[in-house]
Design a protein around this motif. Structure first.
Motif, PDB file in Angstrom:
ATOM      1  N   LEU A  61       0.834  -1.197   0.000  1.00  0.00           N
ATOM      2  CA  LEU A  61       0.000   0.000   0.000  1.00  0.00           C
ATOM      3  C   LEU A  61       0.871   1.251   0.000  1.00  0.00           C
ATOM      4  O   LEU A  61       0.539   2.253  -0.651  1.00  0.00           O
ATOM      5  N   ALA A  62       2.004   1.208   0.716  1.00  0.00           N
ATOM      6  CA  ALA A  62       2.895   2.368   0.769  1.00  0.00           C
ATOM      7  C   ALA A  62       3.426   2.705  -0.628  1.00  0.00           C
ATOM      8  O   ALA A  62       3.465   3.879  -1.019  1.00  0.00           O
ATOM      9  N   ARG A  63       3.827   1.696  -1.377  1.00  0.00           N
ATOM     10  CA  ARG A  63       4.308   1.946  -2.741  1.00  0.00           C
ATOM     11  C   ARG A  63       3.214   2.549  -3.603  1.00  0.00           C
ATOM     12  O   ARG A  63       3.451   3.478  -4.384  1.00  0.00           O
ATOM     13  N   ASP A  64       2.005   2.026  -3.457  1.00  0.00           N
ATOM     14  CA  ASP A  64       0.882   2.516  -4.251  1.00  0.00           C
ATOM     15  C   ASP A  64       0.580   3.974  -3.931  1.00  0.00           C
ATOM     16  O   ASP A  64       0.384   4.799  -4.834  1.00  0.00           O
ATOM     17  N   VAL A  65       0.568   4.307  -2.644  1.00  0.00           N
ATOM     18  CA  VAL A  65       0.262   5.671  -2.225  1.00  0.00           C
ATOM     19  C   VAL A  65       1.352   6.639  -2.675  1.00  0.00           C
ATOM     20  O   VAL A  65       1.070   7.711  -3.212  1.00  0.00           O
ATOM     21  N   MET A  66       2.606   6.275  -2.443  1.00  0.00           N
ATOM     22  CA  MET A  66       3.718   7.156  -2.813  1.00  0.00           C
ATOM     23  C   MET A  66       3.711   7.467  -4.298  1.00  0.00           C
ATOM     24  O   MET A  66       4.032   8.578  -4.724  1.00  0.00           O
ATOM     25  N   SER A  67       3.348   6.486  -5.096  1.00  0.00           N
ATOM     26  CA  SER A  67       3.299   6.698  -6.540  1.00  0.00           C
ATOM     27  C   SER A  67       2.129   7.579  -6.945  1.00  0.00           C
ATOM     28  O   SER A  67       2.267   8.517  -7.732  1.00  0.00           O
ATOM     29  N   LYS A  68       0.970   7.305  -6.355  1.00  0.00           N
ATOM     30  CA  LYS A  68      -0.247   8.005  -6.782  1.00  0.00           C
ATOM     31  C   LYS A  68      -0.265   9.469  -6.371  1.00  0.00           C
ATOM     32  O   LYS A  68      -0.740  10.323  -7.129  1.00  0.00           O
ATOM     33  N   VAL A  69       0.219   9.784  -5.167  1.00  0.00           N
ATOM     34  CA  VAL A  69       0.091  11.169  -4.698  1.00  0.00           C
ATOM     35  C   VAL A  69       0.899  12.136  -5.554  1.00  0.00           C
ATOM     36  O   VAL A  69       0.638  13.344  -5.546  1.00  0.00           O
ATOM     37  N   GLN A  70       1.849  11.625  -6.298  1.00  0.00           N
ATOM     38  CA  GLN A  70       2.662  12.494  -7.147  1.00  0.00           C
ATOM     39  C   GLN A  70       1.993  12.799  -8.487  1.00  0.00           C
ATOM     40  O   GLN A  70       2.444  13.685  -9.216  1.00  0.00           O
ATOM     41  N   HIS A  71       0.914  12.060  -8.796  1.00  0.00           N
ATOM     42  CA  HIS A  71       0.324  12.207 -10.124  1.00  0.00           C
ATOM     43  C   HIS A  71      -1.188  12.415 -10.125  1.00  0.00           C
ATOM     44  O   HIS A  71      -1.746  12.872 -11.117  1.00  0.00           O
ATOM     45  N   LEU A  72      -1.843  12.084  -9.035  1.00  0.00           N
ATOM     46  CA  LEU A  72      -3.290  12.281  -8.972  1.00  0.00           C
ATOM     47  C   LEU A  72      -3.617  13.767  -8.825  1.00  0.00           C
ATOM     48  O   LEU A  72      -2.780  14.555  -8.386  1.00  0.00           O
ATOM     49  N   PRO A  73      -4.856  14.162  -9.166  1.00  0.00           N
ATOM     50  CA  PRO A  73      -5.291  15.535  -8.874  1.00  0.00           C
ATOM     51  C   PRO A  73      -5.174  15.822  -7.378  1.00  0.00           C
ATOM     52  O   PRO A  73      -5.239  14.908  -6.543  1.00  0.00           O
ATOM     53  N   LEU A  74      -5.020  17.091  -7.052  1.00  0.00           N
ATOM     54  CA  LEU A  74      -4.780  17.501  -5.672  1.00  0.00           C
ATOM     55  C   LEU A  74      -5.831  16.958  -4.715  1.00  0.00           C
ATOM     56  O   LEU A  74      -5.503  16.431  -3.640  1.00  0.00           O
ATOM     57  N   ILE A  75      -7.094  17.075  -5.072  1.00  0.00           N
ATOM     58  CA  ILE A  75      -8.174  16.645  -4.174  1.00  0.00           C
ATOM     59  C   ILE A  75      -8.083  15.149  -3.898  1.00  0.00           C
ATOM     60  O   ILE A  75      -8.238  14.689  -2.759  1.00  0.00           O
ATOM     61  N   GLU A  76      -7.802  14.376  -4.942  1.00  0.00           N
ATOM     62  CA  GLU A  76      -7.720  12.926  -4.771  1.00  0.00           C
ATOM     63  C   GLU A  76      -6.490  12.529  -3.965  1.00  0.00           C
ATOM     64  O   GLU A  76      -6.537  11.590  -3.153  1.00  0.00           O
ATOM     65  N   SER A  77      -5.383  13.222  -4.173  1.00  0.00           N
ATOM     66  CA  SER A  77      -4.171  12.925  -3.408  1.00  0.00           C
ATOM     67  C   SER A  77      -4.395  13.181  -1.923  1.00  0.00           C
ATOM     68  O   SER A  77      -4.020  12.370  -1.068  1.00  0.00           O
ATOM     69  N   ALA A  78      -5.009  14.319  -1.602  1.00  0.00           N
ATOM     70  CA  ALA A  78      -5.273  14.650  -0.199  1.00  0.00           C
ATOM     71  C   ALA A  78      -6.220  13.635   0.433  1.00  0.00           C
ATOM     72  O   ALA A  78      -6.039  13.225   1.591  1.00  0.00           O
ATOM     73  N   ALA A  79      -7.234  13.212  -0.324  1.00  0.00           N
ATOM     74  CA  ALA A  79      -8.189  12.229   0.193  1.00  0.00           C
ATOM     75  C   ALA A  79      -7.512  10.887   0.440  1.00  0.00           C
ATOM     76  O   ALA A  79      -7.803  10.197   1.427  1.00  0.00           O
ATOM     77  N   LEU A  80      -6.593  10.518  -0.447  1.00  0.00           N
ATOM     78  CA  LEU A  80      -5.877   9.254  -0.300  1.00  0.00           C
ATOM     79  C   LEU A  80      -5.039   9.257   0.974  1.00  0.00           C
ATOM     80  O   LEU A  80      -5.042   8.281   1.737  1.00  0.00           O
ATOM     81  N   ILE A  81      -4.352  10.347   1.233  1.00  0.00           N
ATOM     82  CA  ILE A  81      -3.515  10.445   2.427  1.00  0.00           C
ATOM     83  C   ILE A  81      -4.363  10.445   3.696  1.00  0.00           C
ATOM     84  O   ILE A  81      -4.077   9.739   4.670  1.00  0.00           O
ATOM     85  N   SER A  82      -5.425  11.228   3.700  1.00  0.00           N
ATOM     86  CA  SER A  82      -6.273  11.294   4.896  1.00  0.00           C
ATOM     87  C   SER A  82      -6.953   9.956   5.169  1.00  0.00           C
ATOM     88  O   SER A  82      -7.216   9.613   6.332  1.00  0.00           O
ATOM     89  N   GLY A  83      -7.223   9.202   4.110  1.00  0.00           N
ATOM     90  CA  GLY A  83      -7.854   7.901   4.279  1.00  0.00           C
ATOM     91  C   GLY A  83      -6.992   6.914   5.046  1.00  0.00           C
ATOM     92  O   GLY A  83      -7.505   6.025   5.731  1.00  0.00           O
ATOM     93  N   LEU A  84      -5.674   7.076   4.946  1.00  0.00           N
ATOM     94  CA  LEU A  84      -4.775   6.190   5.684  1.00  0.00           C
ATOM     95  C   LEU A  84      -4.948   6.383   7.188  1.00  0.00           C
ATOM     96  O   LEU A  84      -4.994   5.419   7.952  1.00  0.00           O
ATOM     97  N   GLY A  85      -5.040   7.635   7.601  1.00  0.00           N
ATOM     98  CA  GLY A  85      -5.257   7.913   9.015  1.00  0.00           C
ATOM     99  C   GLY A  85      -6.602   7.410   9.490  1.00  0.00           C
ATOM    100  O   GLY A  85      -6.723   6.879  10.605  1.00  0.00           O
ATOM    101  N   TYR A  86      -7.611   7.542   8.640  1.00  0.00           N
ATOM    102  CA  TYR A  86      -8.944   7.060   8.993  1.00  0.00           C
ATOM    103  C   TYR A  86      -8.945   5.548   9.196  1.00  0.00           C
ATOM    104  O   TYR A  86      -9.552   5.032  10.140  1.00  0.00           O
ATOM    105  N   SER A  87      -8.226   4.823   8.317  1.00  0.00           N
ATOM    106  CA  SER A  87      -8.180   3.365   8.429  1.00  0.00           C
ATOM    107  C   SER A  87      -7.515   2.930   9.733  1.00  0.00           C
ATOM    108  O   SER A  87      -7.975   1.992  10.399  1.00  0.00           O
ATOM    109  N   LEU A  88      -6.441   3.617  10.107  1.00  0.00           N
ATOM    110  CA  LEU A  88      -5.776   3.280  11.359  1.00  0.00           C
ATOM    111  C   LEU A  88      -6.667   3.588  12.561  1.00  0.00           C
ATOM    112  O   LEU A  88      -6.692   2.835  13.543  1.00  0.00           O
TER     113      LEU A  88
END
Length: 240
Positions: A61-88
């Motif tokens: 999951l870390a590899r997937d996130v690190m790759s995506k946040v560099q290329h996804l639209p800003l809103i989607e990148s922020a949502a992806l990162i915040s979702g990690l905290g929500y899951s924990l």
């Protein structure tokens, strides 16, 4: 800095750095006229962030996130990162709910716990009447708990009728439900506690194991926070 220098300061091997670059976990290196890779402090930060993120959510999951946040639209990148905290946080809540449920039946006598969790040699199952009398609740309450998914008795044919039979797990769940309800917990909270016990399996039978799980979640959360600032930098870099 050259690849060998980045490997030295980051603790990764040269091959690992090249692989992580090819997977877009870290930004692409600048190429010098002679074709050699040239890395910056951002690459070092990204490698260290990946290590922390892998500790928090696992390497895949870390590899997937690190790759995506560099290329996804800003809103989607922020949502992806915040979702990690929500899951924990959801994982933490699940463990706390299981601990609450387990603690509630630990307040009973050792004999009652044995009946609730393992069943006794003399009584491996109970009818709805027997269980209602043991818990001090009417049969209608047990039927309501069943409807809410809190207790799952077996159904058996008896004298051309279908009767409920409560075996060890159902007895345990009914005792937990009765204890939590008596303690003021609402039905949704009891549902969460029972579900957590089922999801966590055998580990949920030990309060010490649950405490260890909570500490592990806390450490993973801190690792996520340490990776967070670099993830934000990578998102910003991708949207300049």
């Amino acid at each position: 800095m050259r690849t060998s220098k980045l490997a030295e300061v980051s603790g990764y091997s040269v091959q690992q750095i090249r692989q992580l670059e090819s997977l877009r976990v870290i930004p692409a290196a600048t190429r010098l006229p002679n074709g050699y890779r040239c890395f910056s402090s951002l690459h070092l930060s990204a490698l260290l962030a990946y290590r922390e993120l892998a500790s928090a959510v696992g390497p895949v999951l870390a590899r997937d996130v690190m790759s995506k946040v560099q290329h996804l639209p800003l809103i989607e990148s922020a949502a992806l990162i915040s979702g990690l905290g929500y899951s924990l946080e959801e994982e933490r809540r699940q463990v706390v709910a299981a601990k609450t449920a387990l603690t509630s039946i630990r307040k009973e006598t050792e004999t009652e716990i044995a009946v609730a969790e393992r069943g006794s040699s003399a009584r491996e199952s109970m009818t709805i009447t027997e269980l209602s009398q043991a818990l001090g609740v009417p049969p209608s309450t047990l039927r309501f708990w069943e409807k809410e998914g809190l207790v799952s008795p077996d159904r058996v044919e008896a004298r051309s009728q279908t009767a409920r039979v409560y075996r060890a797990t159902a007895i345990r769940d009914a005792r937990i439900t009765a204890a939590l309800r008596a303690g003021g917990y609402r039905i949704p909270e009891v549902v969460e506690a029972i579900g957590a016990l089922h999801d966590l399996g055998d580990a949920s039978r030990s309060l010490a194991a649950l405490d260890e799980r909570l500490e592990a979640v806390a450490r993973r959360t801190l690792a996520l926070f340490r990776a967070g600032s670099v993830l934000a930098d990578l998102v910003d870099l991708g949207h300049r």
